[in-house]
Design a protein around this motif. Structure first.
Motif, PDB file in Angstrom:
ATOM      1  N   VAL A  54       0.825  -1.209   0.000  1.00 14.56           N
ATOM      2  CA  VAL A  54       0.000   0.000   0.000  1.00 14.56           C
ATOM      3  C   VAL A  54       0.858   1.258   0.000  1.00 14.56           C
ATOM      4  O   VAL A  54       0.688   2.151  -0.838  1.00 14.56           O
ATOM      5  CB  VAL A  54      -0.963  -0.001   1.213  1.00 14.56           C
ATOM      6  N   SER A  55       1.802   1.332   0.940  1.00 11.87           N
ATOM      7  CA  SER A  55       2.623   2.544   1.027  1.00 11.87           C
ATOM      8  C   SER A  55       3.596   2.665  -0.140  1.00 11.87           C
ATOM      9  O   SER A  55       3.935   3.777  -0.561  1.00 11.87           O
ATOM     10  CB  SER A  55       3.381   2.575   2.358  1.00 11.87           C
ATOM     11  N   GLY A  56       4.041   1.522  -0.674  1.00 14.27           N
ATOM     12  CA  GLY A  56       4.914   1.575  -1.847  1.00 14.27           C
ATOM     13  C   GLY A  56       4.207   2.209  -3.036  1.00 14.27           C
ATOM     14  O   GLY A  56       4.798   3.001  -3.778  1.00 14.27           O
ATOM     15  N   ALA A  57       2.928   1.885  -3.207  1.00 13.56           N
ATOM     16  CA  ALA A  57       2.155   2.472  -4.303  1.00 13.56           C
ATOM     17  C   ALA A  57       1.806   3.928  -4.018  1.00 13.56           C
ATOM     18  O   ALA A  57       1.893   4.786  -4.908  1.00 13.56           O
ATOM     19  CB  ALA A  57       0.888   1.653  -4.526  1.00 13.56           C
ATOM     20  N   PHE A  69       5.284   9.942   5.045  1.00 13.85           N
ATOM     21  CA  PHE A  69       4.580   8.928   5.830  1.00 13.85           C
ATOM     22  C   PHE A  69       4.720   7.564   5.166  1.00 13.85           C
ATOM     23  O   PHE A  69       5.086   6.569   5.809  1.00 13.85           O
ATOM     24  CB  PHE A  69       3.107   9.319   5.961  1.00 13.85           C
ATOM     25  N   HIS A  70       4.460   7.510   3.869  1.00 14.81           N
ATOM     26  CA  HIS A  70       4.542   6.234   3.153  1.00 14.81           C
ATOM     27  C   HIS A  70       5.983   5.772   2.982  1.00 14.81           C
ATOM     28  O   HIS A  70       6.263   4.563   2.999  1.00 14.81           O
ATOM     29  CB  HIS A  70       3.831   6.351   1.801  1.00 14.81           C
ATOM     30  N   GLN A  71       6.909   6.723   2.850  1.00 13.16           N
ATOM     31  CA  GLN A  71       8.325   6.356   2.763  1.00 13.16           C
ATOM     32  C   GLN A  71       8.782   5.626   4.022  1.00 13.16           C
ATOM     33  O   GLN A  71       9.434   4.580   3.945  1.00 13.16           O
ATOM     34  CB  GLN A  71       9.155   7.624   2.552  1.00 13.16           C
ATOM     35  N   MET A  72       8.424   6.176   5.168  1.00  8.73           N
ATOM     36  CA  MET A  72       8.789   5.539   6.436  1.00  8.73           C
ATOM     37  C   MET A  72       8.080   4.193   6.602  1.00  8.73           C
ATOM     38  O   MET A  72       8.677   3.222   7.081  1.00  8.73           O
ATOM     39  CB  MET A  72       8.439   6.461   7.605  1.00  8.73           C
ATOM     40  N   ASN A  73       6.835   4.107   6.181  1.00  7.25           N
ATOM     41  CA  ASN A  73       6.094   2.850   6.279  1.00  7.25           C
ATOM     42  C   ASN A  73       6.771   1.732   5.491  1.00  7.25           C
ATOM     43  O   ASN A  73       6.816   0.584   5.936  1.00  7.25           O
ATOM     44  CB  ASN A  73       4.660   3.029   5.767  1.00  7.25           C
ATOM     45  N   VAL A  74       7.267   2.064   4.306  1.00  6.57           N
ATOM     46  CA  VAL A  74       7.948   1.047   3.495  1.00  6.57           C
ATOM     47  C   VAL A  74       9.186   0.532   4.227  1.00  6.57           C
ATOM     48  O   VAL A  74       9.462  -0.678   4.247  1.00  6.57           O
ATOM     49  CB  VAL A  74       8.324   1.610   2.109  1.00  6.57           C
ATOM     50  N   GLU A 152       3.866  10.442  12.071  1.00  4.04           N
ATOM     51  CA  GLU A 152       2.611   9.703  11.914  1.00  4.04           C
ATOM     52  C   GLU A 152       2.866   8.239  11.588  1.00  4.04           C
ATOM     53  O   GLU A 152       2.127   7.350  12.019  1.00  4.04           O
ATOM     54  CB  GLU A 152       1.749  10.372  10.848  1.00  4.04           C
ATOM     55  N   SER A 153       3.927   7.972  10.821  1.00  6.18           N
ATOM     56  CA  SER A 153       4.288   6.588  10.525  1.00  6.18           C
ATOM     57  C   SER A 153       4.710   5.850  11.796  1.00  6.18           C
ATOM     58  O   SER A 153       4.317   4.702  12.020  1.00  6.18           O
ATOM     59  CB  SER A 153       5.418   6.540   9.497  1.00  6.18           C
TER      60      SER A 153
END
Length: 201
Positions: A54-57, A69-74, A152-153
Motif C-alpha cells: 500500500v505505502s509503496g504504491a 509517511f509512506h516512505q517511512m512505512n515502506v 505519523e508513521s
C-alpha cells in the motif's frame, strides 16, 4: 489510522484461541508454543507485506507529509517482513528443549522478549509524538512535512507493534499457565478427581 489499528487488534486476538485443549505432555506443549509463534509471525508478515504494497504504491502518488509517511512505512515494512520470515523459520525447527527446567527457561525467555519489545514499541510511539510536535517549530515546509510524516508513521507502526507484542505476550503467558505449569505440579485437581503426579524427569 485508529480504525485500522482496531481491526488489526481484533484479528490478533484470534491467536488466543489456541488454548482450547489442555496439553498433557512436554512435547504437546512445545508444539503448541511453536504454533503460537508461527501464527504471530504470519500476522506480522501479512502486516508488513500489506504496508509495503500500500505505502509503496501511495509513495509515488502523494506529496508533502503523506509522501514521507509512506516512505517511512515502506522502511518499517521491509524490516518487519525480514524479522517475521526469519522468526517463522526458526519456529519451524525441531525444539531443543527436552527437560522441564529447559521448558520453563524457554517460556520465560519468550514472555520477557515480548515485554521488552512492548517497551520499545512505547518508545516508538513516544518518538512519533515528539516528531509531530517538533514539526510545528520548523520554518521549512519540507522539513515540517518530513517530521510530521515520519511521526505519523511511527505512531501507526509503533501502535500496531505494541498491540501485536501485547497480544502475543498474553497468549504465551496464558499458554504457560494452562499447559506448562500444570506439567510441573505434583498435584492435579479436576472435576471429581485429585491425583498425585510424580514427574519422571
Amino acid at each position: 489510522m485508529v480504525t485500522r489499528l482496531a481491526l488489526l487488534v481484533c484479528s490478533l486476538a484470534s491467536i488466543l484461541t489456541l488454548q482450547a485443549q489442555p496439553a498433557e505432555t512436554p512435547a504437546t506443549y512445545t508444539a503448541r508454543r511453536a504454533t503460537l509463534d508461527q501464527r504471530g509471525m504470519l500476522v506480522l508478515g501479512s502486516w508488513a507485506a500489506a504496508t509495503i504494497g500500500v505505502s509503496g504504491a501511495r509513495y509515488f502518488a502523494t506529496e508533502g507529509k503523506e509522501k514521507y509517511f509512506h516512505q517511512m512505512n515502506v522502511g518499517w515494512g521491509v524490516v518487519n517482513l525480514a524479522l517475521a520470515g526469519t522468526s517463522f523459520l526458526a519456529a519451524r525447527r525441531p525444539p531443543t528443549e527436552t527437560s522441564r527446567p529447559e521448558l520453563v527457561k524457554a517460556q520465560l525467555r519468550t514472555e520477557n522478549l515480548y515485554l521488552l519489545n512492548a517497551g520499545l514499541d512505547v518508545a516508538y510511539v513516544a518518538t512519533g509524538f515528539y516528531l509531530k510536535e517538533r514539526a510545528k517549530s520548523r520554518s521549512s515546509a519540507t522539513r515540517h512535512d518530513q517530521l510530521r510524516g515520519y511521526g505519523e508513521s511511527l505512531l501507526l507502526q509503533g501502535g500496531f507493534l505494541l498491540a501485536f507484542d501485547g497480544v502475543l505476550y498474553v497468549a504465551h503467558h496464558r499458554h504457560g499457565q494452562h499447559h506448562l505449569y500444570p506439567l510441573l505440579s505434583r498435584l492435579q485437581v479436576g472435576p471429581g478427581y485429585a491425583a498425585l503426579v510424580l514427574p519422571i524427569r
